[in-house]
Write a protein that holds these residues in place. Structure first.
Motif, PDB file in Angstrom:
ATOM      1  N   VAL A 170     -24.184 -45.187  -3.716  1.00  0.00           N
ATOM      2  CA  VAL A 170     -23.691 -44.086  -4.546  1.00  0.00           C
ATOM      3  C   VAL A 170     -22.832 -44.607  -5.696  1.00  0.00           C
ATOM      4  O   VAL A 170     -22.991 -44.189  -6.847  1.00  0.00           O
ATOM      5  CB  VAL A 170     -22.888 -43.082  -3.687  1.00  0.00           C
ATOM      6  CG1 VAL A 170     -22.169 -42.059  -4.575  1.00  0.00           C
ATOM      7  CG2 VAL A 170     -23.811 -42.371  -2.710  1.00  0.00           C
ATOM      8  N   ILE A 171     -21.919 -45.521  -5.402  1.00  0.00           N
ATOM      9  CA  ILE A 171     -20.983 -46.006  -6.430  1.00  0.00           C
ATOM     10  C   ILE A 171     -21.544 -47.185  -7.208  1.00  0.00           C
ATOM     11  O   ILE A 171     -20.895 -47.682  -8.121  1.00  0.00           O
ATOM     12  CB  ILE A 171     -19.614 -46.345  -5.827  1.00  0.00           C
ATOM     13  CG1 ILE A 171     -19.704 -47.537  -4.878  1.00  0.00           C
ATOM     14  CG2 ILE A 171     -19.013 -45.135  -5.124  1.00  0.00           C
ATOM     15  CD1 ILE A 171     -18.348 -47.980  -4.319  1.00  0.00           C
ATOM     16  N   THR A 197     -17.928 -51.250 -10.163  1.00  0.00           N
ATOM     17  CA  THR A 197     -18.714 -50.131  -9.635  1.00  0.00           C
ATOM     18  C   THR A 197     -18.951 -49.109 -10.744  1.00  0.00           C
ATOM     19  O   THR A 197     -18.374 -49.193 -11.818  1.00  0.00           O
ATOM     20  CB  THR A 197     -17.965 -49.452  -8.475  1.00  0.00           C
ATOM     21  OG1 THR A 197     -16.604 -49.205  -8.882  1.00  0.00           O
ATOM     22  CG2 THR A 197     -17.930 -50.323  -7.225  1.00  0.00           C
ATOM     23  N   PHE A 198     -19.829 -48.159 -10.475  1.00  0.00           N
ATOM     24  CA  PHE A 198     -20.084 -47.001 -11.340  1.00  0.00           C
ATOM     25  C   PHE A 198     -20.729 -47.345 -12.680  1.00  0.00           C
ATOM     26  O   PHE A 198     -20.684 -46.538 -13.612  1.00  0.00           O
ATOM     27  CB  PHE A 198     -18.781 -46.209 -11.589  1.00  0.00           C
ATOM     28  CG  PHE A 198     -18.221 -45.572 -10.360  1.00  0.00           C
ATOM     29  CD1 PHE A 198     -18.742 -44.375  -9.879  1.00  0.00           C
ATOM     30  CD2 PHE A 198     -17.185 -46.168  -9.655  1.00  0.00           C
ATOM     31  CE1 PHE A 198     -18.235 -43.786  -8.730  1.00  0.00           C
ATOM     32  CE2 PHE A 198     -16.665 -45.590  -8.504  1.00  0.00           C
ATOM     33  CZ  PHE A 198     -17.192 -44.408  -8.048  1.00  0.00           C
ATOM     34  N   LEU A 224     -24.581 -36.743   1.625  1.00  0.00           N
ATOM     35  CA  LEU A 224     -25.069 -36.836   0.245  1.00  0.00           C
ATOM     36  C   LEU A 224     -25.298 -35.455  -0.357  1.00  0.00           C
ATOM     37  O   LEU A 224     -25.025 -35.226  -1.541  1.00  0.00           O
ATOM     38  CB  LEU A 224     -26.359 -37.649   0.206  1.00  0.00           C
ATOM     39  CG  LEU A 224     -26.203 -39.154   0.461  1.00  0.00           C
ATOM     40  CD1 LEU A 224     -27.562 -39.795   0.722  1.00  0.00           C
ATOM     41  CD2 LEU A 224     -25.525 -39.836  -0.723  1.00  0.00           C
ATOM     42  N   GLY A 225     -25.796 -34.518   0.447  1.00  0.00           N
ATOM     43  CA  GLY A 225     -25.982 -33.172  -0.047  1.00  0.00           C
ATOM     44  C   GLY A 225     -24.657 -32.537  -0.447  1.00  0.00           C
ATOM     45  O   GLY A 225     -24.563 -31.845  -1.471  1.00  0.00           O
ATOM     46  N   ARG A 226     -23.624 -32.783   0.344  1.00  0.00           N
ATOM     47  CA  ARG A 226     -22.307 -32.252   0.007  1.00  0.00           C
ATOM     48  C   ARG A 226     -21.728 -32.941  -1.221  1.00  0.00           C
ATOM     49  O   ARG A 226     -21.071 -32.301  -2.049  1.00  0.00           O
ATOM     50  CB  ARG A 226     -21.383 -32.391   1.206  1.00  0.00           C
ATOM     51  CG  ARG A 226     -21.783 -31.508   2.380  1.00  0.00           C
ATOM     52  CD  ARG A 226     -20.856 -31.677   3.563  1.00  0.00           C
ATOM     53  NE  ARG A 226     -21.260 -30.802   4.665  1.00  0.00           N
ATOM     54  CZ  ARG A 226     -20.698 -30.805   5.862  1.00  0.00           C
ATOM     55  NH1 ARG A 226     -19.698 -31.627   6.120  1.00  0.00           N
ATOM     56  NH2 ARG A 226     -21.123 -29.975   6.798  1.00  0.00           N
ATOM     57  N   ALA A 255     -27.023 -38.879 -10.605  1.00  0.00           N
ATOM     58  CA  ALA A 255     -28.437 -39.256 -10.538  1.00  0.00           C
ATOM     59  C   ALA A 255     -28.715 -40.142  -9.325  1.00  0.00           C
ATOM     60  O   ALA A 255     -29.770 -40.005  -8.684  1.00  0.00           O
ATOM     61  CB  ALA A 255     -28.842 -39.980 -11.823  1.00  0.00           C
ATOM     62  N   ARG A 256     -27.790 -41.028  -8.987  1.00  0.00           N
ATOM     63  CA  ARG A 256     -27.993 -41.884  -7.812  1.00  0.00           C
ATOM     64  C   ARG A 256     -27.991 -41.054  -6.529  1.00  0.00           C
ATOM     65  O   ARG A 256     -28.816 -41.288  -5.627  1.00  0.00           O
ATOM     66  CB  ARG A 256     -26.928 -42.984  -7.760  1.00  0.00           C
ATOM     67  CG  ARG A 256     -27.099 -44.063  -8.813  1.00  0.00           C
ATOM     68  CD  ARG A 256     -26.173 -45.243  -8.563  1.00  0.00           C
ATOM     69  NE  ARG A 256     -24.763 -44.897  -8.690  1.00  0.00           N
ATOM     70  CZ  ARG A 256     -24.070 -44.940  -9.813  1.00  0.00           C
ATOM     71  NH1 ARG A 256     -24.672 -45.310 -10.935  1.00  0.00           N
ATOM     72  NH2 ARG A 256     -22.786 -44.637  -9.835  1.00  0.00           N
TER      73      ARG A 256
END
Length: 281
Positions: A170-171, A197-198, A224-226, A255-256
């Motif tokens: 995610v990051i 990161t990011f 991930l949905g949250r 987007a990730r």
């Protein structure tokens, strides 16, 4: 695989006593951690009679990088904590942005790693016989160990590491090394060093490739949905991240998360960026 329907809205936890201590406490530098590539200062912080050890990384001590803007690694560390806190997994120690003796920087609660027989869950990384990694291990790749010999580098098939692999995706963590993994008390696992990161480009570089291409656990899909909801334009996590990363980086984070939910699988290594950090520890 898609996100489950009717996922409850994510309510971010309020700042707790650790964040208050780090943000408002009196910060005293006790020494420097010499092996770090940037300035990392070991400190104590005190507020209302409570004292704790912490790490202070001033922006003034950051070395320029060719692929990341100057002077914002500290903010990325805080952004990684905010995302970790939003998952509810507690993988990154409490981290804040504050002013200190050497200017603005990140301040993170010190985690004393639990090692040896006191560590729950056993080893996290190992070098094993390439022909027989054994049960409970996920393969990373071959490593030279001297005198022309090779061994198989593996990581534990551990749900704590699997959560961390999702967080790193995610990051967009460009530097997940073994030395960034800190086993804590009561079976906790903490991860540190999130300055790179990011990025808007795919820069995922990690030792935790053992689940590449495998379906995400249902727990991860739900989280991930949250996160997707919390990262929306009017979401609480987006509001926390805006002062820390750019609008383009926030869009790339969304987007990730969307891509992970769309594929339902752990990402595979790309072919435009080294997949493994060096040195690995």
């Amino acid at each position: 695989m898609s996100a489950p329907e009717r996922i409850p809205a994510l309510s971010l936890p309020a700042d707790g006593p650790d964040e208050a201590l780090l943000a408002r406490g009196g910060l005293t530098v006790r020494g420097r951690i010499p092996q770090a590539s940037n300035a990392v200062l070991y400190c104590t912080v005190e507020l209302d009679g409570r004292e704790a050890a912490c790490v202070y990384k001033p922006v003034a001590g950051e070395r320029p990088l060719w692929d990341f803007p100057d002077g914002n690694l500290a903010r990325r560390e805080v952004a990684a904590y905010e995302v970790s806190r939003a998952t509810g997994w507690g993988l990154v120690p409490p981290t804040v942005l504050r002013d200190g003796p050497h200017g603005e920087g990140m301040c993170q609660l010190w985690i004393e790693p639990v090692t040896g027989e006191d560590a729950e869950g056993g080893e996290l990384l190992a070098l094993v016989d390439p022909e027989d990694p054994g049960p409970g291990w996920k393969e990373i790749g071959l490593a030279e160990v001297g005198e022309g010999r090779t061994a198989l580098l593996v990581h534990a098939d551990d749900p704590r590491l699997r959560r961390l692999a999702v967080l790193d995706a995610v990051i967009n963590n460009a530097d997940r090394k073994g030395g960034h993994l800190l086993p804590g008390a009561e079976g906790r696992l903490y991860a540190i060093d999130h300055g790179v990161t990011f990025h808007t480009e795919d820069k995922l570089r990690t030792l935790l490739w053992g689940w590449a291409g495998e379906p995400l656990p249902e727990e991860a899909v739900e989280v991930l949905g949250r996160l997707a909801g919390a990262l929306a334009e009017d979401g609480p996590l987006a509001a926390r991240l805006r002062p820390l990363i750019t609008a383009a980086e926030l869009d790339a984070t969304r987007a990730r998360v969307a891509a992970l939910l769309a594929t339902g699988t752990h990402p595979r290594p790309g072919d435009t960026w080294p997949a493994l950090p060096w040195p690995p520890v």
